[in-house]
Write a protein that holds these residues in place. Structure first.
Motif, short mmCIF file in Angstrom:
data_model
loop_
_atom_site.label_atom_id
_atom_site.label_comp_id
_atom_site.label_asym_id
_atom_site.label_seq_id
_atom_site.Cartn_x
_atom_site.Cartn_y
_atom_site.Cartn_z
N SER A 255 0.75 -1.21 -0.03
CA SER A 255 0.17 -0.03 -0.13
C SER A 255 0.91 1.22 -0.13
O SER A 255 0.30 2.38 0.07
CB SER A 255 -1.04 -0.03 1.13
N VAL B 99 3.09 4.24 -1.87
CA VAL B 99 3.07 4.70 -3.19
C VAL B 99 4.37 4.58 -3.51
O VAL B 99 4.83 4.33 -4.55
CB VAL B 99 2.38 5.92 -3.38
N GLU C 56 -5.78 7.72 -5.12
CA GLU C 56 -4.68 7.57 -5.70
C GLU C 56 -5.11 7.58 -7.02
O GLU C 56 -4.48 7.71 -8.17
CB GLU C 56 -3.71 6.68 -5.42
N LEU D 8 -11.59 4.98 -1.45
CA LEU D 8 -11.37 5.93 0.06
C LEU D 8 -10.27 6.85 -0.15
O LEU D 8 -8.90 6.67 -0.94
CB LEU D 8 -10.95 4.86 1.06
N PHE D 9 -10.33 8.02 0.18
CA PHE D 9 -9.23 8.95 0.51
C PHE D 9 -8.51 8.65 1.70
O PHE D 9 -8.65 7.88 2.42
CB PHE D 9 -9.87 10.54 0.54
N VAL E 83 3.01 9.68 5.89
CA VAL E 83 3.56 10.90 6.10
C VAL E 83 2.81 11.58 7.48
O VAL E 83 3.65 11.89 8.37
CB VAL E 83 3.65 12.07 5.06
N TYR F 296 13.15 14.90 8.57
CA TYR F 296 13.36 15.04 7.11
C TYR F 296 11.88 14.53 6.52
O TYR F 296 11.45 13.53 6.66
CB TYR F 296 14.43 14.42 6.78
N LEU F 297 11.45 15.42 5.56
CA LEU F 297 10.05 15.52 4.79
C LEU F 297 10.71 15.57 3.18
O LEU F 297 11.66 16.20 2.84
CB LEU F 297 9.16 15.90 5.22
N GLY F 298 9.76 15.00 2.30
CA GLY F 298 9.56 15.52 0.83
C GLY F 298 9.04 16.30 0.61
O GLY F 298 9.12 17.59 0.95
N ARG G 91 -3.63 16.60 0.94
CA ARG G 91 -4.69 15.35 1.11
C ARG G 91 -5.70 15.84 1.84
O ARG G 91 -5.68 16.72 2.77
CB ARG G 91 -3.73 14.06 1.82
N VAL H 4 0.76 18.91 3.57
CA VAL H 4 1.72 18.22 4.64
C VAL H 4 2.21 19.28 5.48
O VAL H 4 2.28 19.07 6.68
CB VAL H 4 2.81 17.47 3.83
N ARG I 154 8.93 11.81 -5.12
CA ARG I 154 8.33 10.72 -5.97
C ARG I 154 8.73 10.90 -7.35
O ARG I 154 8.60 12.19 -7.67
CB ARG I 154 6.98 10.26 -5.48
N GLU J 53 4.41 12.81 -8.86
CA GLU J 53 3.83 12.96 -7.23
C GLU J 53 2.20 13.24 -7.68
O GLU J 53 1.67 13.52 -8.79
CB GLU J 53 4.48 14.22 -6.70
O1 G4F Z 1 1.35 9.38 3.55
P1 G4F Z 1 1.80 9.12 2.14
O2 G4F Z 1 2.80 8.16 1.94
O3 G4F Z 1 0.26 8.70 1.59
P2 G4F Z 1 -0.21 8.62 0.01
O4 G4F Z 1 1.06 8.61 -0.89
O5 G4F Z 1 -1.30 9.65 -0.33
O6 G4F Z 1 -0.76 7.44 -0.18
C1 G4F Z 1 -1.99 6.66 0.80
O7 G4F Z 1 -2.91 7.23 0.67
C2 G4F Z 1 -3.70 6.69 -0.43
C3 G4F Z 1 -4.99 7.13 -0.69
O8 G4F Z 1 -4.94 8.25 -1.53
C4 G4F Z 1 -3.58 5.10 -0.38
F1 G4F Z 1 -4.32 4.47 -1.37
C5 G4F Z 1 -2.23 4.60 -0.23
O9 G4F Z 1 -2.34 3.29 -0.16
C6 G4F Z 1 -1.68 5.40 1.18
O10 G4F Z 1 -2.27 4.90 2.30
O11 G4F Z 1 2.00 10.52 1.47
C7 G4F Z 1 1.07 11.39 1.33
C8 G4F Z 1 1.81 12.84 0.82
C9 G4F Z 1 2.46 12.58 -0.59
O12 G4F Z 1 1.91 13.64 -1.51
C10 G4F Z 1 4.11 12.39 -0.25
O13 G4F Z 1 4.95 12.89 -1.38
O14 G4F Z 1 2.74 13.33 1.57
C11 G4F Z 1 4.00 13.49 0.88
N1 G4F Z 1 5.39 13.35 1.64
C12 G4F Z 1 6.17 14.36 2.01
N2 G4F Z 1 7.11 13.90 2.82
C13 G4F Z 1 5.74 12.42 2.43
C14 G4F Z 1 6.79 12.53 3.05
N3 G4F Z 1 5.10 11.02 2.34
C15 G4F Z 1 5.90 10.04 2.95
N4 G4F Z 1 5.40 8.80 3.00
N5 G4F Z 1 7.18 10.41 3.62
C16 G4F Z 1 7.57 11.66 3.75
O15 G4F Z 1 8.62 11.69 4.11
#
Ligand code: G4F
Ligand code: NAP
Length: 380
Positions: free
Chosen positions: A90, A92, A135, A184-185, A197, A217-219, A225, A259, A321, A324
């Motif tokens: 799950s 991304v 997604e 689901l969001f 995140v 540290y974040l991206g 979201r 974020v 990513r 994105e």
């Molecule tokens: O928390 P994320 O990794 O969730 P993402 O990619 O939205 O996916 C989740 O939600 C989806 C539903 O839309 C599900 F289908 C999927 O299975 C999963 O549960 O990232 C959210 C956002 C992204 O844009 C990412 O680029 O946060 C941004 N981000 C910024 N810094 C980060 C980070 N994400 C992660 N994981 N780690 C970071 O350091």
């Protein structure tokens, strides 16, 4: 007679909440878990039923979405009234590194469930919920996104889930199956995986509150979201399968947040105000003030003065990513009107729930020894 549900992915965030919810509704619950070299049932240990007990209502089976024989024989043995297909790779970002496995588990895994039900002649008996995702909208074609918004997936994960979505629709139309997609969001909770995140942030803020002098540290902090609470979202899954007719539903709060603002709100929970400066990879966040009284009441110790002036957030491009999804926000009109569903948690309440839980977890001395802190920035 109790209904019987089979949950794939029962050891995950949603699987755990859904199992707990269905048991409370009087269901007999079967769950598929993967064999792993270390225990992976932490999220469901509180509802675990010892196999030596009589009158058990929770049963666990070894299995894997990549193994058709295993999936088919479990469906045959259990003959469930309802299947919730939640198992998936799950993450991304990780899907860019493991695209073939992701397609196998997330796309073909869905087909294996549908085919098992069809081949075993359970089409008129077993209802199927497919864990589809926002997604799918990826590079969004409309704001907000509804059931009618065209898809534009942006990762191997989303492309695999696109197959899962359409094969579910196809089996419904071809064979008259009661098979539905929940689109689901993002939904989060205190038991959200540590590599997503929101949880990465609430864990880090909790550690820093308790005195660890690290930096988070974040991206891409500009990504937005539509975040809800997983407890609200598993109720929606059950409502979807309880409808007389199968259909596809968007489940979302309708509110989108960046974020960066999530970070702001998580620090805000402990009374700390953060200011961001700089652009792109040079962006950073520093604590500019702390409300000592609020800090003490929320953290349970100190006044938070150790945080003042400190750089607590920075950007590491390793978390970017290749493609994105910049912004997601759902239109939940259909779920509200047809299912009577609405979320009980707003973002403030979600963050409070996660922060309370992580502050408690991080305060445990043994957690420090296990290296829970050192791995804060390791995750994707
Ligand atoms: O928390 P994320 O990794 O969730 P993402 O990619 O939205 O996916 C989740 O939600 C989806 C539903 O839309 C599900 F289908 C999927 O299975 C999963 O549960 O990232 C959210 C956002 C992204 O844009 C990412 O680029 O946060 C941004 N981000 C910024 N810094 C980060 C980070 N994400 C992660 N994981 N780690 C970071 O350091
Ligand atoms: P999660 O916490 O990552 O849980 C995934 C579950 O799938 C875990 O139990 C995992 O087992 C299991 N799994 C992974 N690969 C498997 C395989 N090959 N065979 C059998 N089981 C496997 O995910 P979640 O947040 O609960 O999400 C549940 C479902 O909803 C997923 O399909 C996800 O893609 C989808 N979804 C999630 C969100 C969200 O925001 N949370 C939004 C939309 C859709 P281990 O515990 O052994 O890893």
């Amino acid at each position: 007679m109790s209904k019987t549900a089979l949950i794939t992915g029962i050891t995950g965030q949603d699987g755990a909440y859904l199992a707990e919810y269905l048991l409370k509704q009087g269901y007999i619950v079967h769950g598929i878990k993967r064999r792993s070299s270390s225990l992976n049932t932490e999220r469901i240990d509180h509802i675990y039923d010892d196999p030596h007990n009589s009158g058990r209502r929770l049963f666990l089976h070894y299995g894997d979405m990549t193994d058709s024989l295993n999936i088919t024989s479990l469906v045959q043995k259990i003959q469930p009234d309802e299947i919730y297909n939640l198992a998936a790779m799950s993450h991304v970002k990780v899907s860019f590194e493991t695209p073939e496995y992701t397609a196998n588990a997330d796309a073909l895994g869905t087909l294996r469930i549908l085919e098992a039900v069809r081949m075993l002649g359970l089409t008129g008996h077993t209802r199927i919920y497919q864990a589809s995702t926002s997604e799918l909208y990826g590079l969004v074609r409309q704001v907000p996104q509804s059931e009618d918004t065209p898809f534009y997936p942006r990762s191997p994960y989303a492309v695999a889930k696109l197959y899962g979505y359409w094969i579910t629709v196809n089996y419904r139309e071809a064979y008259g199956m009661h098979a539905s997609n929940g689109i689901l969001f993002n939904h989060e909770s205190p038991i959200r995986g540590e590599t997503f995140v929101t949880r990465k942030i609430t864990r880090a803020v909790s550690r820093m509150a308790l005195g660890c002098d690290d930096c988070l540290y974040l991206g891409n902090m500009s990504a937005k979201r539509d975040w809800g609470h997983a407890k609200d979202y598993v109720r929606a899954m059950h409502l979807i399968l309880s409808q007389p007719e199968p259909d596809d539903y968007v489940i979302a709060t309708g509110i989108t947040t960046s974020v960066r603002d999530f970070v702001r709100m998580a620090f805000g929970y402990i009374g700390a105000e953060i200011e961001f400066s700089g652009e792109g990879t040079a962006e950073e966040g520093r604590i500019v003030s702390v409300n000592g009284e609020l800090f003490n009441s929320r953290v349970g110790t100190g006044d938070g003065s150790h945080l003042k002036g400190r750089r607590v957030v920075a950007v590491d491009p390793a978390y970017f990513r290749p493609t994105e999804v910049e912004m997601l926000v759902g239109d939940n009109t259909k779920a509200r009107t047809k299912l009577g569903w609405q979320p009980q948690y707003d973002l403030d309440a979600l963050i409070a729930d996660m922060m309370k839980s992580d502050l408690k977890l991080m305060a445990r001395e043994d957690y420090l020894r296990k290296g829970g802190y050192r791995t804060m920035n390791y995750f994707e």
